[in-house]
Design an enzyme around this catalytic site. Structure first.
Site, short mmCIF file in Angstrom:
data_model
loop_
_atom_site.label_atom_id
_atom_site.label_comp_id
_atom_site.label_asym_id
_atom_site.label_seq_id
_atom_site.Cartn_x
_atom_site.Cartn_y
_atom_site.Cartn_z
N THR A 145 26.10 -5.55 37.28
CA THR A 145 24.90 -4.71 37.33
C THR A 145 24.93 -3.77 38.53
O THR A 145 24.26 -2.74 38.51
CB THR A 145 23.63 -5.58 37.42
OG1 THR A 145 23.88 -6.60 38.39
CG2 THR A 145 23.28 -6.22 36.10
N ASP A 174 29.45 -6.68 47.04
CA ASP A 174 30.23 -7.60 47.88
C ASP A 174 30.23 -7.16 49.34
O ASP A 174 30.02 -7.95 50.25
CB ASP A 174 31.67 -7.68 47.36
CG ASP A 174 31.73 -8.08 45.89
OD1 ASP A 174 30.70 -8.51 45.35
OD2 ASP A 174 32.81 -7.95 45.29
N GLU A 214 37.95 0.68 48.75
CA GLU A 214 38.41 -0.07 47.58
C GLU A 214 38.47 0.82 46.34
O GLU A 214 39.41 0.75 45.55
CB GLU A 214 37.52 -1.29 47.36
CG GLU A 214 38.19 -2.29 46.45
CD GLU A 214 37.63 -3.69 46.54
OE1 GLU A 214 37.08 -4.07 47.61
OE2 GLU A 214 37.73 -4.41 45.54
C1 GLA Z 1 33.31 -7.55 41.58
C2 GLA Z 1 32.91 -6.23 42.24
C3 GLA Z 1 31.39 -6.16 42.43
C4 GLA Z 1 30.65 -6.50 41.15
C5 GLA Z 1 31.20 -7.77 40.53
C6 GLA Z 1 30.60 -8.04 39.17
O1 GLA Z 1 33.07 -8.60 42.45
O2 GLA Z 1 33.53 -6.10 43.49
O3 GLA Z 1 31.03 -4.90 42.92
O4 GLA Z 1 30.67 -5.44 40.26
O5 GLA Z 1 32.61 -7.73 40.38
O6 GLA Z 1 29.26 -8.31 39.29
#
Ligand code: GLA
Length: 381
Positions: A32, A168, A156
């Protein structure tokens, strides 16, 4: 006297400073973040550590303890793209910091990561954020944490080539011990949600690393963008999937191919689940919270198709154990970990059950971590 102060100056110059940034587990709100929706991650007590000492030139020497390898880059002649190597993450951060106007001082760096790599617990955000903090302070430069999180995400996206959202890096910067973050990825407002003391966050690692994770992840993002493009022809207010409800989708399903419709339905339904889950947590209604986790998993499995048979099995196993309030895959998917909300008194029997049943069905030995919600990035020493 002179000797002493020289020694002091030397040790101040060469003594490394150490920075730490945590990985994360996401309680609910998957796929999301890049749709400007809601997420509920917590930083975990697994971190990446970066020790840094300045050098006189504009080189960065980065040694990884985990890979027993070092790379050296010249900040005046940086690469513009990663090469599929662990060093892409710290190098990408250095490159993005420079591009955003910070002139970095050269440095010797040592990286040690304890976040399991490729397991959906965001070892990548941990190394990015720890590197970012270390490089900034080593250069006497400052930036606010939202900007730091965004620069790490950019590293990234553009240097590593993984089009991740901001969840994250954000929680690695802003995590608070004992709390999850309820983050609105549109305005980046967040509030803390206290986690109850009588339950534990138990993370089960399927030990499956899917090579396809990056390319499939980017493909899901493209599906979402296509959904927005098609739906906005009829619904001009739609700028991202955040603006869509499941009702809108139902009404306009003839506008979009079936697969794209399912991707959009996952995002719309997941956003409502995160909001419901936050209010359930606020009133200590853990039963409802757990049910929403289960619905989230099914939606990721069937509509978004980012689960895999080992993750599904891990969730099924968890659901057979007394005291498990909810279980779902966490992170990007295609392998990696599940997150389980388990009553404290049942954690031992849960671990025993999974440690016995999972290898029997898959031939793989799972790793099981009982995680505490931890503090975000900081100077460690
Ligand atoms: C990875 C990405 C996040 C997010 C999740 C799914 O961890 O780094 O930004 O999109 O997948 O929720």
């Amino acid at each position: 006297m002179l000797i002493l102060s020289t020694q002091q100056a030397l040790s101040e110059t060469f003594q490394p400073k150490v920075y730490r940034a945590p990985g994360r587990v996401n309680l609910i709100g998957e796929h999301t973040d890049y749709n400007q929706g809601f997420v509920m991650p917590a930083a975990i007590d697994f971190s990446t550590w970066v020790a840094i000492a300045p050098r006189q030139d504009r080189k960065l020497s980065i040694r990884s303890e985990n890979f027993a390898e070092a790379v050296e880059i010249d900040l005046d002649q940086p690469a513009t793209q990663g090469r599929g190597h662990w060093s892409d993450y710290p190098v990408g951060v250095a490159v993005k910091l420079e591009q955003s106007g910070h002139r970095l001082v050269g440095a010797n760096m040592l990286v040690r990561g304890e976040v399991p790599i490729g397991s959906g617990l965001s070892s990548s955000a941990a190394i990015e954020v720890a590197t970012g903090l270390a490089l900034l302070e080593n250069s006497d430069a400052k930036t606010d944490r939202v900007t730091l999180a965004k620069l790490c995400q950019q590293a990234e996206n553009e240097f590593v080539g993984m089009r991740c959202g901001l969840m994250d890096q954000f929680v690695s910067c802003f995590g608070e011990s004992g709390h999850a973050l309820m983050l609105d990825c549109r305005g980046l407002d967040y509030h803390l949600l206290a986690l109850p003391e009588n339950v534990k966050l138990v993370v089960c690692n399927t030990m499956v690393k899917h090579d396809l994770a990056n390319s499939e992840y980017n493909a899901r993002r493209a599906d979402c963008e296509e959904g927005v493009r098609l739906l906005s022809r009829k619904l001009p207010f739609v700028g991202s999937l955040r603006d869509i409800t499941t009702g809108d989708l139902q009404r306009h399903k003839d506008q979009i191919p079936e697969v794209i419709g399912r991707r959009c339905r996952h995002v719309a339904s997941e956003n409502s689940r995160v909001l419901e889950a936050a209010s359930a947590l606020e009133r200590s209604d853990l039963e409802t919270f757990g049910q929403l986790m289960g619905e989230s998993h099914r939606s990721l499995r069937d509509d978004y198709e980012v689960s895999c048979k080992e993750l599904d099995l891990m969730v099924d196993l968890a659901n057979q154990v007394e005291g498990v309030l909810g279980a779902r895959m966490t992170g990007g998917g295609f392998g990696g970990c599940t997150i389980n909300l388990v009553r404290s008194e049942n954690v031992d029997s849960f671990k025993q059950f999974v440690a016995r049943e999972y290898p029997e069905a898959t031939g793989r030995n799972p790793e099981i971590y009982v995680c505490a919600a931890a503090q975000g990035a900081e100077r460690a020493e």
